[in-house]
Motif scaffolding. Structure first.
Motif, PDB file in Angstrom:
ATOM      1  N   GLN A  14     -41.247  -5.196   4.883  1.00  0.00           N
ATOM      2  CA  GLN A  14     -42.161  -5.637   5.932  1.00  0.00           C
ATOM      3  C   GLN A  14     -42.000  -7.127   6.204  1.00  0.00           C
ATOM      4  O   GLN A  14     -42.035  -7.577   7.356  1.00  0.00           O
ATOM      5  CB  GLN A  14     -43.607  -5.344   5.518  1.00  0.00           C
ATOM      6  N   LEU A  15     -41.820  -7.894   5.132  1.00  0.00           N
ATOM      7  CA  LEU A  15     -41.628  -9.330   5.277  1.00  0.00           C
ATOM      8  C   LEU A  15     -40.351  -9.640   6.056  1.00  0.00           C
ATOM      9  O   LEU A  15     -40.344 -10.485   6.948  1.00  0.00           O
ATOM     10  CB  LEU A  15     -41.583  -9.992   3.899  1.00  0.00           C
ATOM     11  N   LEU A  16     -39.274  -8.948   5.728  1.00  0.00           N
ATOM     12  CA  LEU A  16     -38.007  -9.166   6.423  1.00  0.00           C
ATOM     13  C   LEU A  16     -38.126  -8.822   7.905  1.00  0.00           C
ATOM     14  O   LEU A  16     -37.534  -9.480   8.758  1.00  0.00           O
ATOM     15  CB  LEU A  16     -36.895  -8.327   5.783  1.00  0.00           C
ATOM     16  N   ASP A  17     -38.895  -7.779   8.219  1.00  0.00           N
ATOM     17  CA  ASP A  17     -39.061  -7.382   9.618  1.00  0.00           C
ATOM     18  C   ASP A  17     -39.910  -8.377  10.400  1.00  0.00           C
ATOM     19  O   ASP A  17     -39.849  -8.427  11.630  1.00  0.00           O
ATOM     20  CB  ASP A  17     -39.686  -5.986   9.710  1.00  0.00           C
ATOM     21  N   ALA A  18     -40.717  -9.164   9.689  1.00  0.00           N
ATOM     22  CA  ALA A  18     -41.582 -10.132  10.369  1.00  0.00           C
ATOM     23  C   ALA A  18     -40.859 -11.436  10.665  1.00  0.00           C
ATOM     24  O   ALA A  18     -41.329 -12.244  11.468  1.00  0.00           O
ATOM     25  CB  ALA A  18     -42.821 -10.405   9.522  1.00  0.00           C
ATOM     26  N   ILE A  23     -31.206 -10.415   9.856  1.00  0.00           N
ATOM     27  CA  ILE A  23     -30.656 -10.326   8.498  1.00  0.00           C
ATOM     28  C   ILE A  23     -29.956  -8.978   8.334  1.00  0.00           C
ATOM     29  O   ILE A  23     -30.540  -7.923   8.610  1.00  0.00           O
ATOM     30  CB  ILE A  23     -31.750 -10.481   7.431  1.00  0.00           C
ATOM     31  N   HIS A  24     -28.694  -9.036   7.897  1.00  0.00           N
ATOM     32  CA  HIS A  24     -27.885  -7.842   7.699  1.00  0.00           C
ATOM     33  C   HIS A  24     -27.195  -7.969   6.340  1.00  0.00           C
ATOM     34  O   HIS A  24     -26.485  -8.946   6.095  1.00  0.00           O
ATOM     35  CB  HIS A  24     -26.844  -7.711   8.815  1.00  0.00           C
ATOM     36  N   VAL A  25     -27.417  -6.989   5.465  1.00  0.00           N
ATOM     37  CA  VAL A  25     -26.826  -7.017   4.117  1.00  0.00           C
ATOM     38  C   VAL A  25     -25.998  -5.748   3.912  1.00  0.00           C
ATOM     39  O   VAL A  25     -26.426  -4.643   4.271  1.00  0.00           O
ATOM     40  CB  VAL A  25     -27.925  -7.088   3.032  1.00  0.00           C
ATOM     41  N   TYR A  35     -31.196  -4.091   7.115  1.00  0.00           N
ATOM     42  CA  TYR A  35     -30.985  -4.384   8.540  1.00  0.00           C
ATOM     43  C   TYR A  35     -32.362  -4.568   9.146  1.00  0.00           C
ATOM     44  O   TYR A  35     -33.063  -3.597   9.425  1.00  0.00           O
ATOM     45  CB  TYR A  35     -30.239  -3.215   9.185  1.00  0.00           C
ATOM     46  N   ASN A  36     -32.783  -5.832   9.305  1.00  0.00           N
ATOM     47  CA  ASN A  36     -34.177  -6.058   9.684  1.00  0.00           C
ATOM     48  C   ASN A  36     -34.410  -5.878  11.189  1.00  0.00           C
ATOM     49  O   ASN A  36     -33.474  -5.709  11.979  1.00  0.00           O
ATOM     50  CB  ASN A  36     -34.669  -7.422   9.185  1.00  0.00           C
ATOM     51  N   LYS A  37     -35.665  -5.945  11.569  1.00  0.00           N
ATOM     52  CA  LYS A  37     -36.066  -5.660  12.948  1.00  0.00           C
ATOM     53  C   LYS A  37     -35.415  -6.625  13.934  1.00  0.00           C
ATOM     54  O   LYS A  37     -34.950  -6.221  15.013  1.00  0.00           O
ATOM     55  CB  LYS A  37     -37.595  -5.741  13.059  1.00  0.00           C
ATOM     56  N   LYS A  38     -35.366  -7.927  13.598  1.00  0.00           N
ATOM     57  CA  LYS A  38     -34.798  -8.909  14.504  1.00  0.00           C
ATOM     58  C   LYS A  38     -33.310  -8.657  14.735  1.00  0.00           C
ATOM     59  O   LYS A  38     -32.822  -8.750  15.864  1.00  0.00           O
ATOM     60  CB  LYS A  38     -35.009 -10.320  13.956  1.00  0.00           C
TER      61      LYS A  38
END
Length: 465
Positions: A14-18, A23-25, A35-38
């Protein structure tokens, strides 16, 4: 042995999506595990299309060497603040500023991470403004009108072709200000040089300065050595549309560039000499722009060495017939129609209408009507937009069509349809019967009906026969 990257708890996901950076790992196998929301928004792909899949299956790389994530995984490459342009599997181009580096545990590379900032829009705008360098298309001969109002403006604009003085053209939206600007350029000694047009209201202040004056590498994140519109227009003409939309700071920099005949790119330490004629436009009375502080007084006086005002269409109504005929012929050619022109009731209404959108509205109205029209019939009321038809006088106000009381007495008033609707119903039924008679053979049916094949084809599409 490779060590697996542990799964993230839900709260960390949730933090990564905010976070407002992508961010892609990937893991040691090159498969996406974070693979985050942004990042999903930047690359226009859903997480389901990316997670647990190989990088080479997701993006259109020719080889693994083109992927910085795979480079970081395979040989430990590190890229900081580096621009990258690539394509997702949908073929969409993406441009980002990335930090890419390997993930290491106990001296072993167990994956790689990419942190991205999206500059796709900035990159596209930069390319588009570079492509705006073009030869002006219009000349004074293409300005249509015989009214004294338009002839006076044309005369004054033609006189302005003899010099390189700045020109300020005012007029409502849709009056044809750019047509005059291009004509002035083409009539001047600068005609062999570039004509560049930029709508100042189309871009945010954060972008317009770099587009106008250019930038040098490192001036800001993702900046490259890029000439601005002043440099691109060197020797020619730069048209700045809706200049009253620029903020006061940019207007001051623009004034300085015009006065000193030099510009300084963003991030640069040296000035560059320019030779550019400025033609600026405003979509309101310049005095109102001054009064409302939308235009600096010093810039106004610098730009309005030559001042032209293009009249609105409601003040040159004697030109409407000429303009309408021109647009009908233009779209006859484009749509392969043979529309003879306006019906009498439409021609009469056009001369009564106020035309808030000016010549542009007239052209769009005719183009829209000719999308609805038969192959070779005039433009009638029914072909005009609904909001315009509502302003038409009702036929009953203008003519006597019989004793309406007799219809009421017979109780059939509610059954009366508009004439055009009744005619269309009859035409549809008749065409369907004739086509059936000739087993759908267009050529034979058209010959029997006495119309052209194109006209019958159009009617078939219109009535879905």
């Amino acid at each position: 042995m490779f060590k697996e990257i542990p799964q993230l708890p839900g709260v960390y996901r949730q933090l990564l999506d905010a976070i407002d950076i992508g961010i892609h790992v990937i893991n040691h196998e090159g498969k996406s595990i974070i693979y985050n929301k942004k990042m999903s928004e930047i690359e226009d792909m859903n997480k389901e299309e990316v997670l647990n899949k190989s990088i080479m299956d997701i993006f259109l790389f020719n080889s693994e060497e083109e992927s910085r994530l795979l480079q970081a995984l395979s040989n430990g490459s590190v890229h900081r603040n580096a621009k990258q342009t690539y394509f997702n599997f949908k073929g969409q181009e993406i441009t980002t500023i990335n930090d890419t580096f390997p993930l290491v545990h106990n001296d072993m590379r167990i994956g790689a991470v990419e942190i991205a900032k999206d500059i796709t829009k900035l990159e596209r705008l930069t390319r588009e403004t570079s492509r705006e360098k073009h030869d002006a298309k219009f000349t004074f001969e293409q300005i249509i009108g015989e009214s004294s109002a338009i002839k006076e403006v044309v005369h004054n604009a033609q006189r302005a072709t003899r010099t390189s003085s700045s020109v300020l053209i005012s007029g409502e939206t849709g009056t044809g200000k750019e047509l005059f600007a291009q004509s002035i350029h083409n009539g001047s000694h600068r005609s062999a040089k570039p004509f560049i047009s930029q709508n100042c209201a189309a871009l945010p202040d954060s972008l317009i300065e770099g587009i106008l004056f250019g930038s040098v590498k490192g001036a800001f994140t993702g900046a490259t050595d890029h000439p601005g519109l002043f440099e691109q227009a060197d020797g020619g003409t730069l048209m700045l549309d809706e200049i009253n939309s620029l903020n006061a700071s940019l207007q001051a920099k623009l004034l300085r560039a015009i006065q000193e005949k030099s510009i300084r790119r963003i991030g640069d330490t040296k000035n560059r000499t320019i030779d550019v004629r400025i033609i600026a436009t405003v979509n309101e009375d310049p005095l109102l722009s001054l009064e409302k502080n939308r235009l600096r007084e010093d810039l106004y006086y610098r730009l309005s060495v030559v001042s032209l005002t293009v009249p609105p269409l409601r003040k040159r109504k004697e030109d409407i017939s000429l303009l309408a005929d021109h647009f009908v012929q233009k779209y006859n050619h484009r749509f392969q129609l043979h529309v003879p022109g306006l019906a009498d009731e439409v021609s009469h209404f056009f001369k009564q209408y106020d035309w808030p959108g000016n010549v542009r509205e007239l052209e769009h109205m005719i183009e829209g009507a000719m999308n609805l029209i038969d192959y070779d019939e005039p433009i009638h009321t029914i072909h005009l937009p609904v909001h315009v038809r509502k302003k038409f006088p009702l036929p009953a106000n203008d003519m006597t069509i019989g004793d309406s009381n007799s219809l009421k007495q017979k109780g059939v008033e509610s059954a009366v349809k508009p004439l055009h609707a009744y005619i269309e119903e009859v035409e549809k039924m008749y065409l369907a019967n004739v086509l059936s008679m000739y087993n759908g053979n267009i050529s034979q049916a058209a010959e029997k009906l006495g119309i052209k094949r194109q006209s019958l084809q159009y009617r078939r599409r219109k009535y879905n026969l």
